[in-house]
Design a protein around this motif. Sequence first.
Motif, short mmCIF file in Angstrom:
data_model
loop_
_atom_site.label_atom_id
_atom_site.label_comp_id
_atom_site.label_asym_id
_atom_site.label_seq_id
_atom_site.Cartn_x
_atom_site.Cartn_y
_atom_site.Cartn_z
N THR A 1 37.53 -5.71 8.57
CA THR A 1 36.56 -6.29 9.50
C THR A 1 35.35 -5.36 9.49
O THR A 1 35.38 -4.28 10.09
N PRO A 2 34.28 -5.76 8.78
CA PRO A 2 33.17 -4.83 8.54
C PRO A 2 32.24 -4.67 9.74
O PRO A 2 32.20 -5.52 10.63
N ILE A 3 31.51 -3.55 9.75
CA ILE A 3 30.39 -3.40 10.66
C ILE A 3 29.17 -3.96 9.95
O ILE A 3 28.85 -3.56 8.83
N MET A 4 28.49 -4.90 10.57
CA MET A 4 27.37 -5.56 9.91
C MET A 4 26.22 -4.58 9.69
O MET A 4 26.01 -3.64 10.46
N ARG A 5 25.49 -4.80 8.61
CA ARG A 5 24.41 -3.88 8.23
C ARG A 5 23.40 -3.68 9.35
O ARG A 5 23.01 -2.54 9.67
N ALA A 6 22.95 -4.77 9.95
CA ALA A 6 21.93 -4.68 10.99
C ALA A 6 22.47 -3.99 12.24
O ALA A 6 21.73 -3.30 12.95
N VAL A 7 23.74 -4.15 12.49
CA VAL A 7 24.37 -3.46 13.63
C VAL A 7 24.38 -1.96 13.38
O VAL A 7 24.07 -1.16 14.28
N LEU B 1 23.57 -21.14 12.53
CA LEU B 1 23.23 -20.75 13.90
C LEU B 1 22.68 -21.90 14.73
O LEU B 1 23.03 -22.06 15.90
N GLU B 2 21.80 -22.70 14.15
CA GLU B 2 21.18 -23.80 14.89
C GLU B 2 22.06 -25.05 14.88
O GLU B 2 22.28 -25.68 15.92
N ASP B 3 22.59 -25.41 13.72
CA ASP B 3 23.40 -26.63 13.64
C ASP B 3 24.66 -26.54 14.49
O ASP B 3 25.12 -27.55 15.03
N ASP B 4 25.22 -25.35 14.62
CA ASP B 4 26.46 -25.20 15.39
C ASP B 4 26.28 -25.56 16.86
O ASP B 4 27.26 -25.92 17.53
N VAL B 5 25.08 -25.41 17.38
CA VAL B 5 24.87 -25.63 18.81
C VAL B 5 24.00 -26.86 19.10
O VAL B 5 23.59 -27.07 20.25
N GLN B 6 23.76 -27.68 18.09
CA GLN B 6 22.90 -28.85 18.29
C GLN B 6 23.49 -29.80 19.33
O GLN B 6 22.80 -30.25 20.24
N GLY B 7 24.78 -30.12 19.21
CA GLY B 7 25.41 -31.02 20.16
C GLY B 7 25.50 -30.42 21.55
O GLY B 7 25.22 -31.10 22.56
N MET B 8 25.88 -29.15 21.62
CA MET B 8 25.99 -28.46 22.90
C MET B 8 24.63 -28.43 23.61
O MET B 8 24.54 -28.66 24.83
N ASP C 1 18.02 -9.61 8.57
CA ASP C 1 19.16 -9.07 7.80
C ASP C 1 20.48 -9.51 8.42
O ASP C 1 21.43 -9.85 7.71
N TRP C 2 20.53 -9.52 9.76
CA TRP C 2 21.75 -10.00 10.45
C TRP C 2 22.03 -11.45 10.09
O TRP C 2 23.16 -11.82 9.76
N GLN C 3 20.99 -12.29 10.15
CA GLN C 3 21.18 -13.70 9.84
C GLN C 3 21.62 -13.90 8.40
O GLN C 3 22.47 -14.77 8.11
N ALA C 4 21.08 -13.09 7.49
CA ALA C 4 21.47 -13.21 6.09
C ALA C 4 22.93 -12.83 5.89
O ALA C 4 23.66 -13.52 5.16
N GLU C 5 23.38 -11.77 6.52
CA GLU C 5 24.78 -11.37 6.38
C GLU C 5 25.71 -12.37 7.07
O GLU C 5 26.79 -12.68 6.55
N LEU C 6 25.29 -12.89 8.21
CA LEU C 6 26.08 -13.90 8.90
C LEU C 6 26.23 -15.14 8.02
O LEU C 6 27.31 -15.75 7.95
N GLU C 7 25.16 -15.51 7.32
CA GLU C 7 25.23 -16.66 6.43
C GLU C 7 26.18 -16.40 5.26
O GLU C 7 26.91 -17.30 4.83
N GLU C 8 26.20 -15.17 4.77
CA GLU C 8 27.16 -14.81 3.71
C GLU C 8 28.60 -14.97 4.21
O GLU C 8 29.46 -15.48 3.48
N MET C 9 28.84 -14.55 5.43
CA MET C 9 30.17 -14.68 6.01
C MET C 9 30.56 -16.16 6.17
O MET C 9 31.67 -16.57 5.83
N ARG C 10 29.61 -16.94 6.66
CA ARG C 10 29.87 -18.37 6.90
C ARG C 10 30.17 -19.10 5.59
O ARG C 10 31.17 -19.83 5.49
N THR C 11 29.33 -18.90 4.59
CA THR C 11 29.54 -19.61 3.32
C THR C 11 30.79 -19.11 2.61
O THR C 11 31.45 -19.88 1.90
N GLY C 12 31.13 -17.84 2.81
CA GLY C 12 32.37 -17.32 2.25
C GLY C 12 33.59 -18.04 2.82
O GLY C 12 34.54 -18.38 2.09
N MET C 13 33.56 -18.30 4.13
CA MET C 13 34.67 -19.03 4.75
C MET C 13 34.71 -20.48 4.27
O MET C 13 35.79 -21.05 4.07
#
Length: 394
Positions: free
Chosen positions: A43-49, A218-225, A303-315
């Motif tokens: 469970t990595p520490i994100m670069r931007a963090v 980030l945006e699509d996940d909360v569109q309905g909510m 940079d956070w958004q880019a790494e988050l996107e890498e995590m999402r697409t990896g899943m």
Amino acid sequence: MLELLKPQPADKIIALMGLYAADPRDGKIDLGVGVYKDANGKTPIMRAVKAAEARLHEAQTSKSYVGLLGDLSFVDAMRNLVLGTSVAADRVTGAQTPGGTGAIRQLAELVKLANPQATVWLSDPTWPNHPAILKHLDIPTQSYRYFDAATCEVNFDAMMEDLEQAQAGDVVLLHGCCHNPTGANLDLLQWRAVTDLVLRKGLIPFVDLAYQGFGDGLEDDVQGMRHLLGAVPQAMVAASCSKNFGLYRDRVGVALVIAPDEKTRDLAKGALSSLNRLNYSFPPDHGAALVSILMNDADLRADWQAELEEMRTGMLDLRTGLAEELRRATNSDRFDFVANHRGMFSRLGLPPEAVEKLRDEHAIYMVGDSRINIAGLPKDGLTRLAQAVAAVLS
């Protein structure tokens, strides 16, 4: 006194962790624990963090308390991330909490303060901590059908039929995205239908948002909510920074309350301040300070958004790969839904005896209801997992 205590039920996931740790077999696979893991099983520490932490270390000159509601720049940053422009900022108040679980607890207590007669409606199934917290607080609950075990999709007609039984003032707890434990989500048309029902019946939405950015973005996940929250006069959101910022052990979350007017907003703000004072006085600052630094710096946020996107697409790649391997191994489309679900979890629909065989005969560990953590899948182990599933079903 202590001898009067009653034994508490063991947490099934914690028990599963113990069994996994004690298993000496090589090649064992842990699909039970609900934390994100990279390709190396860490469970990595994100670069931007990491970068934000270095800045905080250099700039921080005091460890004094911040405030009862926590770091308000963090609360504002999370309000923007979660709600965007769907709700006017002056209708929202919020409090920093120890993790998303802390936010759920504080908002549940807020419900009890405001309306002790309110029933909280929970999806069936839901995250086990939801009913456990509400039971501990002696808040009445009801379930609404959500997941169709036969199709492994949302049983929306049944959900709406059950929610028709809710009374004005009742609270409906909804998963903002990436439903835990099933991975089966409402689509935008369904969110709109839920919005219409909530408005017509006078219900209060309570959204648990633990996985923003882990599903479709980030945006699509909360569109309905956001559609729902922008339409209702009152609502609550518990948001976690454990997954999308990787701040699990730092316990970072926020409780947001949407009010119809300034007077009601200030009442909610005072109640949140009081609840924080009663439960832990001041929330922990470190992780929230990191989020605030990160979200208010354009380069770190990018940079956070880019790494988050890498995590999402990896899943998503793991989902597609597993669905393909299961199709090959079982010679059926029974598990194609895995590719369509979103987030860290899917429920495979296996009977308990198959789950037990996977553990005993193949060293593959998953929760008893066959929920698996997609992020826990080893990329080079998909074929083995699929063949093991086929073997226990044959």
